[in-house]
Scaffold this active site. Structure first.
Site, PDB file in Angstrom:
ATOM      1  N   SER A 144     -72.256  22.276   3.848  1.00 45.93           N
ATOM      2  CA  SER A 144     -72.324  23.376   2.880  1.00 45.93           C
ATOM      3  C   SER A 144     -72.078  22.792   1.486  1.00 45.93           C
ATOM      4  O   SER A 144     -71.523  21.695   1.361  1.00 45.93           O
ATOM      5  CB  SER A 144     -71.215  24.373   3.218  1.00 45.93           C
ATOM      6  OG  SER A 144     -71.036  25.314   2.197  1.00 45.93           O
ATOM      7  N   TYR A 157     -62.388  26.771   5.469  1.00 47.35           N
ATOM      8  CA  TYR A 157     -63.829  26.504   5.634  1.00 47.35           C
ATOM      9  C   TYR A 157     -64.258  25.245   4.876  1.00 47.35           C
ATOM     10  O   TYR A 157     -64.943  24.374   5.419  1.00 47.35           O
ATOM     11  CB  TYR A 157     -64.597  27.725   5.133  1.00 47.35           C
ATOM     12  CG  TYR A 157     -66.090  27.653   5.288  1.00 47.35           C
ATOM     13  CD1 TYR A 157     -66.689  27.749   6.543  1.00 47.35           C
ATOM     14  CD2 TYR A 157     -66.922  27.510   4.176  1.00 47.35           C
ATOM     15  CE1 TYR A 157     -68.071  27.706   6.680  1.00 47.35           C
ATOM     16  CE2 TYR A 157     -68.303  27.475   4.307  1.00 47.35           C
ATOM     17  CZ  TYR A 157     -68.873  27.566   5.561  1.00 47.35           C
ATOM     18  OH  TYR A 157     -70.242  27.522   5.695  1.00 47.35           O
TER      19      TYR A 157
HETATM   20  N1  LIG Z   1     -74.677  31.592   5.535  1.00 39.37           N
HETATM   21  C1  LIG Z   1     -74.362  30.845   4.487  1.00 39.37           C
HETATM   22  O1  LIG Z   1     -74.353  31.305   3.333  1.00 39.37           O
HETATM   23  C2  LIG Z   1     -74.047  29.375   4.678  1.00 39.37           C
HETATM   24  C3  LIG Z   1     -73.942  28.556   3.545  1.00 39.37           C
HETATM   25  C4  LIG Z   1     -73.693  27.202   3.720  1.00 39.37           C
HETATM   26  C5  LIG Z   1     -73.556  26.680   4.995  1.00 39.37           C
HETATM   27  N2  LIG Z   1     -73.658  27.510   6.081  1.00 39.37           N
HETATM   28  C6  LIG Z   1     -73.527  26.924   7.403  1.00 39.37           C
HETATM   29  O2  LIG Z   1     -74.779  27.087   8.061  1.00 39.37           O
HETATM   30  C7  LIG Z   1     -74.554  27.186   9.472  1.00 39.37           C
HETATM   31  C8  LIG Z   1     -75.239  28.436   9.976  1.00 39.37           C
HETATM   32  O3  LIG Z   1     -74.670  29.558   9.320  1.00 39.37           O
HETATM   33  P1  LIG Z   1     -75.254  31.022   9.546  1.00 39.37           P
HETATM   34  O4  LIG Z   1     -74.976  31.770   8.303  1.00 39.37           O
HETATM   35  O5  LIG Z   1     -76.625  30.910  10.087  1.00 39.37           O
HETATM   36  O6  LIG Z   1     -74.230  31.552  10.666  1.00 39.37           O
HETATM   37  P2  LIG Z   1     -74.367  32.698  11.759  1.00 39.37           P
HETATM   38  O7  LIG Z   1     -75.550  33.565  11.505  1.00 39.37           O
HETATM   39  O8  LIG Z   1     -73.009  33.313  11.859  1.00 39.37           O
HETATM   40  O9  LIG Z   1     -74.662  31.873  13.104  1.00 39.37           O
HETATM   41  C9  LIG Z   1     -73.690  31.030  13.652  1.00 39.37           C
HETATM   42  C10 LIG Z   1     -74.196  30.538  14.987  1.00 39.37           C
HETATM   43  O10 LIG Z   1     -73.247  29.610  15.517  1.00 39.37           O
HETATM   44  C11 LIG Z   1     -72.980  29.956  16.869  1.00 39.37           C
HETATM   45  N3  LIG Z   1     -71.650  29.444  17.209  1.00 39.37           N
HETATM   46  C12 LIG Z   1     -70.476  29.720  16.580  1.00 39.37           C
HETATM   47  N4  LIG Z   1     -69.469  29.083  17.197  1.00 39.37           N
HETATM   48  C13 LIG Z   1     -70.013  28.371  18.224  1.00 39.37           C
HETATM   49  C14 LIG Z   1     -69.470  27.525  19.223  1.00 39.37           C
HETATM   50  N5  LIG Z   1     -68.157  27.273  19.302  1.00 39.37           N
HETATM   51  N6  LIG Z   1     -70.323  26.960  20.122  1.00 39.37           N
HETATM   52  C15 LIG Z   1     -71.653  27.214  20.051  1.00 39.37           C
HETATM   53  N7  LIG Z   1     -72.211  28.015  19.130  1.00 39.37           N
HETATM   54  C16 LIG Z   1     -71.404  28.592  18.237  1.00 39.37           C
HETATM   55  C17 LIG Z   1     -73.109  31.482  16.880  1.00 39.37           C
HETATM   56  O11 LIG Z   1     -73.313  32.043  18.165  1.00 39.37           O
HETATM   57  P3  LIG Z   1     -72.086  32.503  19.122  1.00 39.37           P
HETATM   58  O12 LIG Z   1     -71.094  33.214  18.251  1.00 39.37           O
HETATM   59  O13 LIG Z   1     -72.721  33.360  20.157  1.00 39.37           O
HETATM   60  O14 LIG Z   1     -71.540  31.241  19.692  1.00 39.37           O
HETATM   61  C18 LIG Z   1     -74.361  31.633  16.027  1.00 39.37           C
HETATM   62  O15 LIG Z   1     -75.508  31.356  16.799  1.00 39.37           O
HETATM   63  C19 LIG Z   1     -73.030  27.192   9.663  1.00 39.37           C
HETATM   64  O16 LIG Z   1     -72.600  25.901   9.986  1.00 39.37           O
HETATM   65  C20 LIG Z   1     -72.519  27.617   8.300  1.00 39.37           C
HETATM   66  O17 LIG Z   1     -71.206  27.176   8.083  1.00 39.37           O
HETATM   67  C21 LIG Z   1     -73.898  28.836   5.950  1.00 39.37           C
END
Ligand SMILES: NC(=O)c1ccc[n+]([C@@H]2O[C@H](COP(=O)([O-])OP(=O)(O)OC[C@H]3O[C@@H](n4cnc5c(N)ncnc54)[C@H](OP(=O)(O)O)[C@@H]3O)[C@@H](O)[C@H]2O)c1
Length: 276
Positions: A144, A157
């Site tokens: 991130s 985080y």
């Molecule tokens: N959204 C943003 O603005 C943003 C910005 C910068 C970076 N990121 C990073 O981008 C990535 C994706 O973010 P997103 O916004 O797409 O998140 P999201 O929509 O909340 O999706 C998170 C995914 O991770 C899975 N997950 C969580 N814990 C897990 C575990 N212990 N084992 C296996 N799967 C797991 C969840 O499914 P289950 O809960 O069913 O396991 C879900 O499929 C993350 O690493 C986040 O930190 C996001």
């Protein structure tokens, strides 16, 4: 969009939602076989069914797995490689976010975030490298912008995302000589279910601080990630204005810091004791 090299089987942790799911959609369009990994079986099944509806014949599978469990991850990847075909690409998008004033986060909050974001990434990389063996492969770790700079409300985080940066950059030196391309992705905020739930309860200071960089669509973040990997990049920061902000934080740290502090001061209320 640039096409990826001839990937055959890409495993995407966090593939049931947000960025992982969108990357899966775009890779399936390029004919790559994809396995979506997540803990919640129902959401995983719905995600895969949605992709098959949009793209009949898409080669998409699912794996119910908690990547925090190192032994289970190792066994699951070995079995997956045997049953579905050799894994040549791993995309670590699984992540969780807990936001709040530092004094109001518990040590369990910190551990939970570190467990999934750092150790989940380490476990999946270790398991994937074991299945690659001597073959080349690709590993993409999603950190991130909060892995490069501090952010109000993100003590847990941002620590975990900084740790992913250190892990990924170190791993690259170790495995690139044997043909494994390691890529670090540092997006700013983008539309996703993670941000929807953050929006329900984030501190005003966090909202103000993160708004320094405009929010992107998940489609753009996924497309720039895939294009960047296909172009052989080692680090990808999606979005021109996000790249400019990251560059400014490096080249002009005093100014970038002053902008952040001024924005935070505008809305600062401090810890809200009623929250916990
Ligand atoms: N959204 C943003 O603005 C943003 C910005 C910068 C970076 N990121 C990073 O981008 C990535 C994706 O973010 P997103 O916004 O797409 O998140 P999201 O929509 O909340 O999706 C998170 C995914 O991770 C899975 N997950 C969580 N814990 C897990 C575990 N212990 N084992 C296996 N799967 C797991 C969840 O499914 P289950 O809960 O069913 O396991 C879900 O499929 C993350 O690493 C986040 O930190 C996001």
């Amino acid at each position: 969009m640039k096409r990826v090299p001839p990937w055959h089987h890409c495993v995407i942790t966090g593939g049931s939602s947000g960025l992982g799911l969108e990357i899966a959609r775009q890779l399936l369009r390029q004919g790559v076989a994809v396995t979506l990994v997540a803990r919640n079986e129902t959401r995983l099944g719905m995600a895969a069914a949605g992709l098959r509806r949009q793209m009949p014949g898409a080669n998409v599978g699912t794996l119910v797995l908690d990547v925090v469990d190192a032994a289970a991850t190792r066994t699951a990847f070995e079995e997956l490689a045997q049953t579905t075909g050799a894994i040549d690409t791993l995309i670590n998008s699984a992540g969780i976010l807990i936001e709040g004033h530092a004094e109001q986060l518990t040590i369990d909050d910190h551990r939970a975030v570190m467990d999934v974001n750092l150790f989940g990434t380490v476990n999946a990389c270790t398991a994937a490298l074991a299945t690659f063996g001597d073959d080349p492969g690709t590993i993409v770790n999603v950190s991130s912008v909060a892995g490069l700079i501090g952010v109000f409300g993100y003590t847990a985080y941002s620590s975990s995302k900084h740790a992913i940066v250190g892990y990924t950059r170190s791993l690259a030196y170790e495995v690139e000589p044997r043909g494994v391309h390691v890529v670090l992705v540092c997006p700013g905020e983008f539309d996703s279910p993670m941000v929807d739930s953050l929006d329900a309860d984030r501190t005003p200071e966090n909202r103000e601080h993160t708004l320094t960089i405009p929010k992107l669509s998940v489609e753009q973040v996924a497309a720039e990630t895939i294009s960047g990997v296909a172009a052989g990049r080692r680090m990808i920061v999606p979005g021109r204005r996000t790249r400019a902000a990251v560059l400014a934080s490096r080249l002009l740290p005093g100014i970038s810091d002053a902008v952040s502090r001024r924005r935070i001061a505008r809305v600062y209320t401090g810890p809200r004791t009623s929250l916990r």
